[in-house]
Design an enzyme around this catalytic site. Structure first.
Site, PDB file in Angstrom:
ATOM      1  N   HIS A 170      13.984 -20.252   8.464  1.00  0.00           N
ATOM      2  CA  HIS A 170      15.320 -19.848   8.008  1.00  0.00           C
ATOM      3  C   HIS A 170      16.429 -20.598   8.737  1.00  0.00           C
ATOM      4  CE1 HIS A 170      14.785 -17.084  11.476  1.00  0.00           C
ATOM      5  NE2 HIS A 170      16.095 -17.161  11.578  1.00  0.00           N
ATOM      6  N   LYS A 208      15.022 -14.225  25.533  1.00  0.00           N
ATOM      7  CA  LYS A 208      15.542 -12.916  25.141  1.00  0.00           C
ATOM      8  C   LYS A 208      16.221 -12.267  26.333  1.00  0.00           C
ATOM      9  CE  LYS A 208      12.357 -11.983  21.348  1.00  0.00           C
ATOM     10  NZ  LYS A 208      13.435 -11.921  20.335  1.00  0.00           N
ATOM     11  N   HIS A 247      11.785 -23.584  15.107  1.00  0.00           N
ATOM     12  CA  HIS A 247      13.241 -23.748  15.008  1.00  0.00           C
ATOM     13  C   HIS A 247      13.765 -24.906  15.861  1.00  0.00           C
ATOM     14  CE1 HIS A 247      13.013 -20.106  12.870  1.00  0.00           C
ATOM     15  NE2 HIS A 247      13.209 -19.261  13.844  1.00  0.00           N
ATOM     16  N   ARG A 304       0.850  -1.198   0.000  1.00  0.00           N
ATOM     17  CA  ARG A 304       0.000   0.000   0.000  1.00  0.00           C
ATOM     18  C   ARG A 304       0.882   1.243   0.000  1.00  0.00           C
ATOM     19  NH1 ARG A 304      -4.182  -0.630   4.834  1.00  0.00           N
ATOM     20  NH2 ARG A 304      -2.257  -1.286   5.874  1.00  0.00           N
ATOM     21  N   LYS A 319       6.917 -18.109   8.985  1.00  0.00           N
ATOM     22  CA  LYS A 319       6.346 -18.442  10.280  1.00  0.00           C
ATOM     23  C   LYS A 319       5.810 -17.152  10.919  1.00  0.00           C
ATOM     24  CE  LYS A 319      10.233 -17.859  13.446  1.00  0.00           C
ATOM     25  NZ  LYS A 319       9.601 -16.931  14.373  1.00  0.00           N
ATOM     26  N   LYS A 329      20.499 -22.600   7.405  1.00  0.00           N
ATOM     27  CA  LYS A 329      21.830 -22.276   7.912  1.00  0.00           C
ATOM     28  C   LYS A 329      22.796 -23.424   7.626  1.00  0.00           C
ATOM     29  CE  LYS A 329      20.429 -19.023  11.500  1.00  0.00           C
ATOM     30  NZ  LYS A 329      21.161 -17.876  10.947  1.00  0.00           N
ATOM     31  N   ASP A 345       7.121 -18.599  19.267  1.00  0.00           N
ATOM     32  CA  ASP A 345       7.974 -17.894  18.318  1.00  0.00           C
ATOM     33  C   ASP A 345       9.153 -18.734  17.868  1.00  0.00           C
ATOM     34  OD1 ASP A 345       8.648 -15.582  16.807  1.00  0.00           O
ATOM     35  OD2 ASP A 345      10.140 -15.012  18.305  1.00  0.00           O
ATOM     36  N   GLU A 395      19.132 -15.136  22.891  1.00  0.00           N
ATOM     37  CA  GLU A 395      19.285 -13.820  22.280  1.00  0.00           C
ATOM     38  C   GLU A 395      19.641 -12.819  23.369  1.00  0.00           C
ATOM     39  OE1 GLU A 395      16.440 -13.115  18.687  1.00  0.00           O
ATOM     40  OE2 GLU A 395      15.244 -14.035  20.268  1.00  0.00           O
TER      41      GLU A 395
END
Length: 518
Positions: free
Chosen positions: A205, A365, A267, A68, A175, A209, A262, A243
Site C-alpha cells: 500500500h 514502533k 515498504h 466462516r 504482504k 501513496k 514487516d 510509528e
C-alpha cells in the site's frame, strides 16, 4: 473552406489516452476473502465505496464476501455499511450506497469447503447475468499468507480462476510475501501454478501513496535534481518509517515476524528502489519493474553486520503523554521473545551512480512520532569562504520527501541571517500537498484497487522484486538468529517515546553521521 480540426488535435487535454483523465473500471466484480479482518473493515471496504462515490466503478460492480460466518447478504451489507460510515474518506451519499449495495453477496464457508466454493462459483455466474460483471472478477486474499495456496487451489479446482475469451480473472495478495527467500519462492510458485504473473497483484500500500508516486515526478519531471542525484554530491540517504503505536492486539501475527520482515523487506526497500533507480523509458509496468529490479540486484550488505545493523524492543515509557507498557508486557508476548520492534540496516548500491553512498533504513514502533520520510543528505560544499563562527549552525543540505503525515517535500539549505554580520543558518523551503492542491489525495487502497480492476500493474511489485528483497534481508535475519542462539546481543531495550536503541545511534556514529529527528 478550412477543414474542421479534430478537438483532440487542438486540445491535448481531451486526447483519449491522456492519463490525466479519470480512468473508470469496466464491468467487473471482486471477491473478498477475509472480510472480518481489520484490513477489510478499515481500508478495503471504505476504498471500494470511495471509488464508487467518485464515479470510478461501473454501475453493476459487485462485491462478494467469503468467510466462516452464517450471514445472509443483508448481514454482509450491514458490515460494509458500518465500515464505510466509520472509515470512508468521502462523504456518505445514500444514492451511491443503494446502487453499490445491490451488488453485495455473501458466501459462508472455510477454505477447505468444496461446497462453499461451488456456491461461490454459482454466485459469480448469477452476478454476471444480473449485474453485468462480464465474467471479470478479482479475488482479494486479505488473509494470512499460509492460506494463499489453499485458496488459489480451490479457485482452480472449481473453475473460478479460468479466463474465458474476452474476460479476466486476477488475484490480489497482501504482504508479507513469505518470511524468507525460500518461502517466498514457494509462495510465488503455488500462486503461479494457477494465475499467470500478469494476473497476480501483490499489494504494497505504500506504493499507492501519492507522495511515493511523487518521487518519480520529482526526479524525472525536473531538470534541477538529476545532475546532483549521484555519489558526486549525495553524502547518504536515510529512509525512515516510525510509528508511535505499539503492536496493539497483533501479538499473534507480530511475534516471530518483527520490524525487519514487516516493513523493511517490502515498504522501505521499495522506497529505496524508487529513489535510486535510473530513469525508465516510460512509466508502464515493465519499464518501471526493469529499473527497480536493477537497483535491487545491485544492493549490497556490509561485511560487518554486527556494526552496520541494529535492533531493539520497546520498553515501558511515555507515548503521547500516556504511560504505555513495554513489548514483553503486551498480551500474548512471551518474556523470552527476541522479536525486534526496531530494526535499522546499512545498505550500499554497487553501481556507478551510487557507489560509496550508504543508505540507512530504519523502522520502529513506539518511537517519538508517526512519520515516514526519505531524506537525501548532500555533501558539504568543498570550500566555505566564511569564518568558522559564521557557519556554526549550518548543517548539510537535504531534500526530504515526507510520505506521511503532512505529505510533501522539504529542501534544507543555508541562508544568511538578516543583520550586519555574516551569519549563515539552516532554512527550509516547504511544499505541502494540503497547501497547494485543493483536492484531497485519495487513499492508497483506492488507487491500488482501481489499478487491479483496470489491469494496470505499475505500482505492484512482481515476484522477482520480492525475491530480490529477501535476498538482501535474509543475511541480516540469519546474523541476528545466530546471535540469539549464542545468547548475546539480543534486541536492545529502548524507552517508548524515544527514537530507538543506542546501538542504532552508534551505527551511524561509526560513519561520522547522525539520524535525523523528523
Amino acid at each position: 473552406m478550412t477543414p474542421r480540426t479534430s478537438a483532440y488535435a487542438t486540445n491535448p487535454l481531451r486526447h483519449p489516452e491522456d492519463r490525466r483523465l479519470p480512468r473508470i473500471a469496466g464491468p467487473s466484480g471482486m471477491v473478498l476473502f477475509g472480510v472480518t479482518g481489520d484490513l477489510s473493515r478499515k481500508k478495503i471496504m471504505p476504498a471500494i465505496y470511495d471509488l464508487a462515490n467518485r464515479g470510478l466503478l461501473p454501475p453493476g460492480f459487485s462485491l462478494v464476501g467469503f468467510a466462516r460466518r452464517e450471514w445472509a447478504d443483508q448481514d454482509f451489507a450491514q458490515i460494509v455499511h458500518e465500515a464505510v460510515k466509520e472509515h470512508s474518506r468521502t462523504e456518505f451519499r445514500e444514492e451511491v450506497w443503494r446502487q453499490l449495495s445491490e451488488g453485495f453477496r455473501f458466501v459462508p464457508g472455510d477454505f477447505s469447503d468444496d461446497l462453499a466454493f461451488d456456491r461461490l462459483r454459482r454466485t459469480i455466474e448469477e452476478l454476471d447475468v444480473t449485474r453485468g460483471t462480464g465474467g471479470n472478477h478479482a479475488f482479494y486474499l486479505s488473509i494470512p499468507p499460509r492460506f494463499f495456496g489453499d485458496v488459489v487451489q480451490q479457485l482452480q479446482e472449481h473453475g473460478l480462476a479460468e479466463e474465458r475469451p474476452g474476460t479476466w480473472r486476477r488475484v490480489v495478495v497482501e504482504k508479507p510475501f513469505g518470511h524468507d527467500l525460500e518461502s517466498a519462492r514457494e509462495l510465488n510458485a503455488s500462486i503461479g501454478e494457477v494465475f499467470p504473473s500478469g494476473s497476480v497483484f501483490r499489494i504494497d500500500h505504500y506504493l499507492g501513496k501519492e507522495t511515493v508516486q511523487n518521487i518519480l515526478a520529482m526526479r524525472f519531471a525536473n531538470s534541477m535534481f538529476e545532475p546532483i542525484w549521484n555519489a558526486n554530491y549525495v553524502d547518504h540517504v536515510q529512509i525512515t518509517m516510525a510509528e508511535d503505536i505499539g503492536i496493539g492486539g497483533r501479538a499473534g501475527y507480530y511475534d516471530g515476524i518483527g520490524a525487519a520482515r514487516d516493513v523493511i523487506q517490502n515498504h522501505l526497500l521499495q522506497l529505496m528502489a524508487l529513489i535510486a533507480m535510473e530513469e525508465p523509458t516510460d512509466f508502464d509496468a515493465d519499464a518501471l519493474r526493469i529499473e527497480k529490479q536493477k537497483v535491487l540486484a545491485a544492493i549490497t550488505l556490509p561485511k560487518r553486520l554486527d556494526r552496520t545493523t541494529a535492533r531493539g524492543q520497546y520498553a515501558a515509557g511515555w507515548s503521547g503523554g500516556v504511560k504505555v507498557a513495554g513489548f514483553h508486557d503486551e498480551e500474548g508476548i512471551p518474556a523470552s521473545s527476541t522479536t525486534e520492534t526496531y530494526a535499522a540496516i546499512t545498505l550500499g548500491i554497487d553501481n556507478r551512480r551510487w557507489a560509496g553512498v550508504p543508505f540507512y533504513l530504519r523502522h520502529g514502533k513506539r518511537l517519538g512520532r508517526r512519520v515516514t520520510e526519505v531524506a537525501v543528505v548532500f555533501k558539504r560544499a568543498p570550500h566555505l569562504p566564511f569564518h568558522a563562527s559564521a557557519t556554526e549552525e549550518l548543517t548539510q543540505n537535504a531534500l526530504v520527501v515526507r510520505v506521511q503525515p503532512d505529505e510533501g517535500l522539504t529542501l534544507r539549505f543555508g541562508s544568511k541571517v538578516p543583520g550586519t554580520s555574516m551569519e549563515i543558518r539552516d532554512v527550509t523551503m516547504d511544499f505541502a500537498y494540503g497547501g497547494t492542491f485543493t483536492e484531497a489525495s485519495p487513499e492508497a487502497y483506492e488507487r491500488l484497487i482501481l489499478d487491479v480492476l483496470l489491469g494496470d500493474p505499475p505500482l505492484f511489485p512482481r515476484h522477482e522484486e520480492v525475491e530480490q528483497s529477501w535476498r538482501i534481508l535474509d543475511p541480516v535475519l540469519e546474523h541476528w538468529a545466530r546471535q540469539d542462539e549464542k545468547g548475546k546481543h539480543k534486541p536492545e531495550p529502548y524507552a517508548a517515546g524515544t527514537w530507538g536503541p543506542s546501538s542504532a545511534e552508534a551505527m551511524l556514529a561509526r560513519d561520522g553521521r547522525t539520524w535525523r529527528r523528523p
